[in-house]
Design a protein around this motif. Sequence first.
Motif, PDB file in Angstrom:
ATOM      1  N   VAL A  11     -67.519 -13.350 -20.973  1.00  0.00           N
ATOM      2  CA  VAL A  11     -66.272 -12.704 -20.475  1.00  0.00           C
ATOM      3  C   VAL A  11     -66.581 -13.421 -19.420  1.00  0.00           C
ATOM      4  N   ASN A  12     -64.703 -13.600 -18.948  1.00  0.00           N
ATOM      5  CA  ASN A  12     -64.161 -15.053 -17.927  1.00  0.00           C
ATOM      6  C   ASN A  12     -64.062 -14.320 -16.798  1.00  0.00           C
ATOM      7  N   ASP A  13     -63.394 -15.186 -15.993  1.00  0.00           N
ATOM      8  CA  ASP A  13     -63.295 -14.951 -13.909  1.00  0.00           C
ATOM      9  C   ASP A  13     -61.585 -14.082 -14.021  1.00  0.00           C
ATOM     10  N   GLY A  15     -61.440 -11.964 -16.493  1.00  0.00           N
ATOM     11  CA  GLY A  15     -61.358 -10.500 -17.225  1.00  0.00           C
ATOM     12  C   GLY A  15     -61.051 -10.450 -18.803  1.00  0.00           C
ATOM     13  N   SER A  16     -61.064 -11.922 -19.330  1.00  0.00           N
ATOM     14  CA  SER A  16     -61.086 -11.614 -20.573  1.00  0.00           C
ATOM     15  C   SER A  16     -62.121 -12.427 -21.555  1.00  0.00           C
ATOM     16  N   ASN A  17     -62.079 -11.337 -22.900  1.00  0.00           N
ATOM     17  CA  ASN A  17     -63.082 -11.844 -23.643  1.00  0.00           C
ATOM     18  C   ASN A  17     -63.197 -12.119 -25.205  1.00  0.00           C
ATOM     19  N   ILE A  32     -63.141 -13.993 -31.999  1.00  0.00           N
ATOM     20  CA  ILE A  32     -62.220 -13.303 -31.537  1.00  0.00           C
ATOM     21  C   ILE A  32     -62.229 -13.470 -30.175  1.00  0.00           C
ATOM     22  N   TYR A  33     -60.709 -13.813 -29.436  1.00  0.00           N
ATOM     23  CA  TYR A  33     -60.102 -14.164 -28.098  1.00  0.00           C
ATOM     24  C   TYR A  33     -59.215 -12.819 -27.596  1.00  0.00           C
ATOM     25  N   TYR A  34     -59.657 -11.720 -26.890  1.00  0.00           N
ATOM     26  CA  TYR A  34     -59.472 -10.875 -26.246  1.00  0.00           C
ATOM     27  C   TYR A  34     -58.498 -11.205 -24.723  1.00  0.00           C
ATOM     28  N   THR A  35     -57.358 -11.611 -24.817  1.00  0.00           N
ATOM     29  CA  THR A  35     -57.179 -12.100 -23.473  1.00  0.00           C
ATOM     30  C   THR A  35     -56.772 -10.912 -22.977  1.00  0.00           C
ATOM     31  N   ALA A  36     -57.359 -10.910 -21.164  1.00  0.00           N
ATOM     32  CA  ALA A  36     -56.944  -9.779 -19.694  1.00  0.00           C
ATOM     33  C   ALA A  36     -54.883  -9.729 -19.451  1.00  0.00           C
ATOM     34  N   VAL A  37     -54.927 -11.313 -19.275  1.00  0.00           N
ATOM     35  CA  VAL A  37     -53.365 -12.007 -18.676  1.00  0.00           C
ATOM     36  C   VAL A  37     -52.532 -12.652 -20.024  1.00  0.00           C
ATOM     37  N   SER A  38     -51.541 -11.986 -19.775  1.00  0.00           N
ATOM     38  CA  SER A  38     -50.427 -13.104 -20.949  1.00  0.00           C
ATOM     39  C   SER A  38     -49.452 -13.323 -20.104  1.00  0.00           C
ATOM     40  N   ALA A  39     -48.827 -12.896 -19.027  1.00  0.00           N
ATOM     41  CA  ALA A  39     -47.392 -13.047 -18.894  1.00  0.00           C
ATOM     42  C   ALA A  39     -46.236 -12.736 -19.644  1.00  0.00           C
ATOM     43  N   HIS A  69     -55.576 -19.609 -31.105  1.00  0.00           N
ATOM     44  CA  HIS A  69     -54.243 -19.242 -31.896  1.00  0.00           C
ATOM     45  C   HIS A  69     -53.626 -17.984 -31.896  1.00  0.00           C
ATOM     46  N   TRP A  70     -52.730 -18.197 -30.559  1.00  0.00           N
ATOM     47  CA  TRP A  70     -52.215 -16.350 -30.356  1.00  0.00           C
ATOM     48  C   TRP A  70     -51.470 -16.179 -31.213  1.00  0.00           C
ATOM     49  N   THR A  71     -51.977 -14.788 -31.738  1.00  0.00           N
ATOM     50  CA  THR A  71     -51.101 -13.512 -32.376  1.00  0.00           C
ATOM     51  C   THR A  71     -49.636 -13.606 -32.791  1.00  0.00           C
ATOM     52  N   ASP A  74     -46.056 -17.831 -29.771  1.00  0.00           N
ATOM     53  CA  ASP A  74     -45.775 -18.830 -30.502  1.00  0.00           C
ATOM     54  C   ASP A  74     -46.867 -20.015 -29.985  1.00  0.00           C
ATOM     55  N   SER A  75     -47.896 -19.761 -28.896  1.00  0.00           N
ATOM     56  CA  SER A  75     -48.202 -20.435 -28.130  1.00  0.00           C
ATOM     57  C   SER A  75     -49.874 -20.913 -28.291  1.00  0.00           C
ATOM     58  N   ILE A  76     -50.123 -21.731 -28.441  1.00  0.00           N
ATOM     59  CA  ILE A  76     -51.691 -22.687 -28.397  1.00  0.00           C
ATOM     60  C   ILE A  76     -52.501 -22.628 -27.073  1.00  0.00           C
ATOM     61  N   THR A  77     -54.301 -21.593 -27.263  1.00  0.00           N
ATOM     62  CA  THR A  77     -54.411 -22.503 -25.865  1.00  0.00           C
ATOM     63  C   THR A  77     -55.871 -23.466 -26.628  1.00  0.00           C
ATOM     64  N   VAL A  78     -56.094 -24.502 -25.991  1.00  0.00           N
ATOM     65  CA  VAL A  78     -56.821 -25.684 -26.494  1.00  0.00           C
ATOM     66  C   VAL A  78     -58.352 -25.366 -25.203  1.00  0.00           C
ATOM     67  N   THR A 113     -46.821 -27.331 -21.114  1.00  0.00           N
ATOM     68  CA  THR A 113     -47.638 -26.905 -20.646  1.00  0.00           C
ATOM     69  C   THR A 113     -48.866 -26.277 -19.986  1.00  0.00           C
ATOM     70  N   LEU A 114     -49.458 -25.978 -19.573  1.00  0.00           N
ATOM     71  CA  LEU A 114     -50.217 -25.247 -18.308  1.00  0.00           C
ATOM     72  C   LEU A 114     -51.869 -25.543 -18.160  1.00  0.00           C
ATOM     73  N   VAL A 115     -52.615 -25.843 -17.737  1.00  0.00           N
ATOM     74  CA  VAL A 115     -53.690 -26.142 -17.780  1.00  0.00           C
ATOM     75  C   VAL A 115     -54.689 -25.799 -16.455  1.00  0.00           C
TER      76      VAL A 115
HETATM   77  O1  B9F Z   1     -48.795 -15.140 -22.272  1.00  0.00           O
HETATM   78  C1  B9F Z   1     -49.994 -16.202 -23.008  1.00  0.00           C
HETATM   79  C2  B9F Z   1     -47.910 -16.849 -23.791  1.00  0.00           C
HETATM   80  C3  B9F Z   1     -48.021 -17.826 -24.222  1.00  0.00           C
HETATM   81  C4  B9F Z   1     -45.980 -18.070 -24.335  1.00  0.00           C
HETATM   82  C5  B9F Z   1     -46.224 -16.579 -23.712  1.00  0.00           C
HETATM   83  C6  B9F Z   1     -46.974 -16.002 -23.710  1.00  0.00           C
HETATM   84  C7  B9F Z   1     -50.895 -16.229 -24.340  1.00  0.00           C
HETATM   85  C8  B9F Z   1     -51.592 -15.365 -23.606  1.00  0.00           C
HETATM   86  C9  B9F Z   1     -52.990 -16.680 -23.188  1.00  0.00           C
HETATM   87  C10 B9F Z   1     -53.993 -16.766 -21.922  1.00  0.00           C
HETATM   88  C11 B9F Z   1     -54.717 -17.833 -20.952  1.00  0.00           C
HETATM   89  C12 B9F Z   1     -54.994 -17.016 -19.815  1.00  0.00           C
HETATM   90  N1  B9F Z   1     -56.471 -16.610 -20.882  1.00  0.00           N
HETATM   91  C13 B9F Z   1     -57.323 -16.772 -20.247  1.00  0.00           C
HETATM   92  O2  B9F Z   1     -58.505 -16.191 -20.988  1.00  0.00           O
HETATM   93  S1  B9F Z   1     -55.455 -19.042 -22.273  1.00  0.00           S
HETATM   94  C14 B9F Z   1     -55.976 -19.822 -20.081  1.00  0.00           C
HETATM   95  C15 B9F Z   1     -56.194 -18.713 -19.493  1.00  0.00           C
HETATM   96  N2  B9F Z   1     -56.940 -18.111 -19.718  1.00  0.00           N
HETATM   97  C16 B9F Z   1     -46.884 -16.921 -20.616  1.00  0.00           C
HETATM   98  C17 B9F Z   1     -45.786 -17.195 -20.653  1.00  0.00           C
HETATM   99  C18 B9F Z   1     -45.687 -18.528 -21.352  1.00  0.00           C
HETATM  100  C19 B9F Z   1     -46.581 -19.064 -21.050  1.00  0.00           C
HETATM  101  C20 B9F Z   1     -47.965 -18.829 -20.535  1.00  0.00           C
HETATM  102 FE1  B9F Z   1     -46.464 -17.183 -22.296  1.00  0.00          FE
END
Ligand code: B9F
Length: 128
Positions: A11-13, A15-17, A32-39, A69-71, A74-78, A113-115
């Motif tokens: 679990v991270n800071d 609250g994502s698992n 498997i990644y389960y994010t607590a936040v998404s915006a 690979h966020w299902t 249409d975004s990706i986090t590395v 790109t967010l960092v």
């Molecule tokens: O919310 C992200 C998303 C991308 C495009 C629309 C929505 C996908 C989930 C990202 C989760 C991030 C955080 N969770 C975590 O545990 S990955 C890094 C952080 N760590 C919001 C709107 C546009 C971009 C982001 Fe989107």
Amino acid sequence: VKKCSLTGRWVNDLGSNMTIMTMKSNGDFAGIYYTAVSATTKKIERSPLLGSQHQPYLLKQPTFGFTVHWTFSDSITVFTGQCFVDEDGKEVLKTMWLLRSHADKPIDDWKATLVGYNEFKRLESPME
Ligand code: B9F
């Protein structure tokens, strides 16, 4: 000495698992990644991750990287980071991430790109 392997639940800071289920001897892993936040207004869904860590049976504090690979978008986090074992023998993953959003046209590339930084701790079950 206690060695850090990424296998298990974290679990991270935020609250994502995440759960890392398979670890090959060469360090390839999946989970498997389960994010607590998404915006976004889209419903968050569990998303697959694929990664690699250095020598899981040899190193105390291995470096690693993985892709989520966020299902549900249409975004990706590395993520890339290192597993540390602190004074109390607790494992902590110190990571940085890049989140790539979909840009509709090249002129929008600059804002796609967010960092950030995340720390993960092992989710221990009360039984152990
Ligand atoms: O919310 C992200 C998303 C991308 C495009 C629309 C929505 C996908 C989930 C990202 C989760 C991030 C955080 N969770 C975590 O545990 S990955 C890094 C952080 N760590 C919001 C709107 C546009 C971009 C982001 Fe989107």
